[in-house]
Design an enzyme around this catalytic site. Structure first.
Site, PDB file in Angstrom:
ATOM      1  N   PHE A  78       0.839  -1.190   0.000  1.00 34.22           N
ATOM      2  CA  PHE A  78       0.000   0.000   0.000  1.00 34.22           C
ATOM      3  C   PHE A  78       0.879   1.247   0.000  1.00 34.22           C
ATOM      4  O   PHE A  78       1.779   1.387   0.823  1.00 34.22           O
ATOM      5  CB  PHE A  78      -0.921   0.015   1.219  1.00 34.22           C
ATOM      6  CG  PHE A  78      -1.698   1.289   1.373  1.00 34.22           C
ATOM      7  CD1 PHE A  78      -2.739   1.584   0.516  1.00 34.22           C
ATOM      8  CD2 PHE A  78      -1.366   2.207   2.354  1.00 34.22           C
ATOM      9  CE1 PHE A  78      -3.453   2.767   0.641  1.00 34.22           C
ATOM     10  CE2 PHE A  78      -2.075   3.391   2.500  1.00 34.22           C
ATOM     11  CZ  PHE A  78      -3.124   3.671   1.630  1.00 34.22           C
ATOM     12  N   MET A  79       0.599   2.152  -0.943  1.00 30.07           N
ATOM     13  CA  MET A  79       1.354   3.405  -1.062  1.00 30.07           C
ATOM     14  C   MET A  79       0.551   4.532  -0.441  1.00 30.07           C
ATOM     15  O   MET A  79      -0.565   4.821  -0.880  1.00 30.07           O
ATOM     16  CB  MET A  79       1.618   3.712  -2.543  1.00 30.07           C
ATOM     17  CG  MET A  79       2.475   2.697  -3.244  1.00 30.07           C
ATOM     18  SD  MET A  79       2.548   2.973  -5.045  1.00 30.07           S
ATOM     19  CE  MET A  79       1.042   2.130  -5.559  1.00 30.07           C
ATOM     20  N   GLY A 165      -2.314   7.298  -6.133  1.00 34.95           N
ATOM     21  CA  GLY A 165      -2.746   6.060  -5.491  1.00 34.95           C
ATOM     22  C   GLY A 165      -1.829   4.918  -5.868  1.00 34.95           C
ATOM     23  O   GLY A 165      -0.916   5.137  -6.609  1.00 34.95           O
ATOM     24  N   SER A 166      -2.010   3.674  -5.472  1.00 33.84           N
ATOM     25  CA  SER A 166      -2.615   3.387  -4.222  1.00 33.84           C
ATOM     26  C   SER A 166      -2.174   2.019  -3.713  1.00 33.84           C
ATOM     27  O   SER A 166      -1.907   1.883  -2.566  1.00 33.84           O
ATOM     28  CB  SER A 166      -4.138   3.441  -4.342  1.00 33.84           C
ATOM     29  OG  SER A 166      -4.635   3.925  -3.142  1.00 33.84           O
ATOM     30  N   ARG A 167      -2.082   0.943  -4.601  1.00 29.03           N
ATOM     31  CA  ARG A 167      -1.540  -0.337  -4.157  1.00 29.03           C
ATOM     32  C   ARG A 167      -0.952  -1.072  -5.356  1.00 29.03           C
ATOM     33  O   ARG A 167      -1.477  -1.002  -6.462  1.00 29.03           O
ATOM     34  CB  ARG A 167      -2.627  -1.201  -3.518  1.00 29.03           C
ATOM     35  CG  ARG A 167      -2.075  -2.384  -2.715  1.00 29.03           C
ATOM     36  CD  ARG A 167      -3.183  -3.141  -2.032  1.00 29.03           C
ATOM     37  NE  ARG A 167      -3.394  -4.448  -2.642  1.00 29.03           N
ATOM     38  CZ  ARG A 167      -4.497  -5.164  -2.480  1.00 29.03           C
ATOM     39  NH1 ARG A 167      -5.499  -4.690  -1.759  1.00 29.03           N
ATOM     40  NH2 ARG A 167      -4.612  -6.344  -3.046  1.00 29.03           N
TER      41      ARG A 167
END
Length: 201
Positions: A78-79, A165-167
Site C-alpha cells: 500500500f502506497m 494512489g494506491s496499491r
C-alpha cells in the site's frame, strides 16, 4: 530530479494559477504554488537499485497483503501519500498480457479493494508464471502501465504509476514458498530496492 509522466498535466495549471493570483490575490497564490509543489513532489521518480538477489518490491510503502492463492503467494504494498508512486518490475520476464479491469475506488488498504479498478500484467518468468497488479484507491483515477504484451522486463525497471494512489501487488512464481519470503505484513519497503523474496539466503 526525474518525474513520472503526467506531472505537467497537474503541476502546470497550479503554477499558472499561482502566477495569475500573485497579481490579484497573493494569499491564494501561495496556496496554488504549494499545490503545484506538492504535485511535483508526488510525481518524483528517483533512481533505484536492488539491494541483493531475489524478487524486489513493486512499490514504495507498507506491506498490506501476504496470502496464498492456490499454489502461489501474493504480496501487496500500500502506497500512502508520502511514498513514491512509480512502480518497478519485481523480476526479469516477458509480458504476456496487460489487462485493464474497471471497478470501484475504495480505500486500497481495505479488503473491499479487491473490487477496485486495476491493471494486471501477466509475466512469464524462468521460475513460472507471475503477475503484477496496479490497484487504484479512493483518490486514484488513472493507472498508467508503461509496458505492453511482448515486452521484456528487467528486474527493477520502471513499469508504471498510478495518479495519486494506491496499491501494487506481485503474485510470485509458483517456485516461491512462504519460507522464501523476507517480509511480513506491516513492513516498510522501497520499489526496485527492497527484496521481498529470495530462493537462496
Amino acid at each position: 530530479m526525474r518525474f513520472a509522466p503526467g506531472v505537467r498535466r497537474f503541476a502546470i495549471p497550479a503554477f499558472a494559477a499561482a502566477a495569475v493570483l500573485a497579481l490579484v490575490a497573493p494569499p491564494l497564490a501561495v496556496v496554488a504554488l504549494a499545490a503545484g509543489g506538492f504535485v511535483a513532489w508526488f510525481f518524483r521518480d528517483p533512481d533505484r537499485r536492488p539491494t541483493g538477489p531475489g524478487v524486489v518490491s513493486p512499490a514504495d510503502g507498507r506491506v498490506s497483503v501476504v496470502r496464498e492463492e492456490a499454489d502461489q503467494l501474493r504480496v501487496g504494498v500500500f502506497m500512502n501519500v508520502t511514498d513514491v508512486h512509480v512502480n518497478r518490475a519485481p523480476f526479469d520476464g516477458r509480458v504476456e498480457r496487460v489487462t485493464h479491469r474497471p471497478g470501484k475506488h475504495l480505500p486500497a488498504f481495505s479488503k473491499e479493494s479487491e473490487r477496485n479498478e486495476r491493471v494486471d500484467v501477466d509475466v512469464a518468468t524462468d521460475e513460472g508464471p507471475a503477475e503484477l497488479s496496479f490497484i487504484a484507491g479512493a483518490f486514484a483515477r488513472r493507472i498508467h502501465p508503461y509496458v505492453a504484451a511482448g515486452d521484456d522486463l528487467e528486474r527493477a525497471q520502471r513499469v508504471g504509476h498510478i495518479d495519486f494512489g494506491s496499491r501494487a501487488d506481485v503474485l510470485l512464481p509458483p517456485a516461491y514458498e512462504r519460507a522464501d519470503l523476507l517480509i511480513e505484513a506491516g513492513d516498510r519497503v522501497r520499489a526496485g530496492e527492497s527484496i521481498v523474496a529470495a530462493k537462496e539466503r
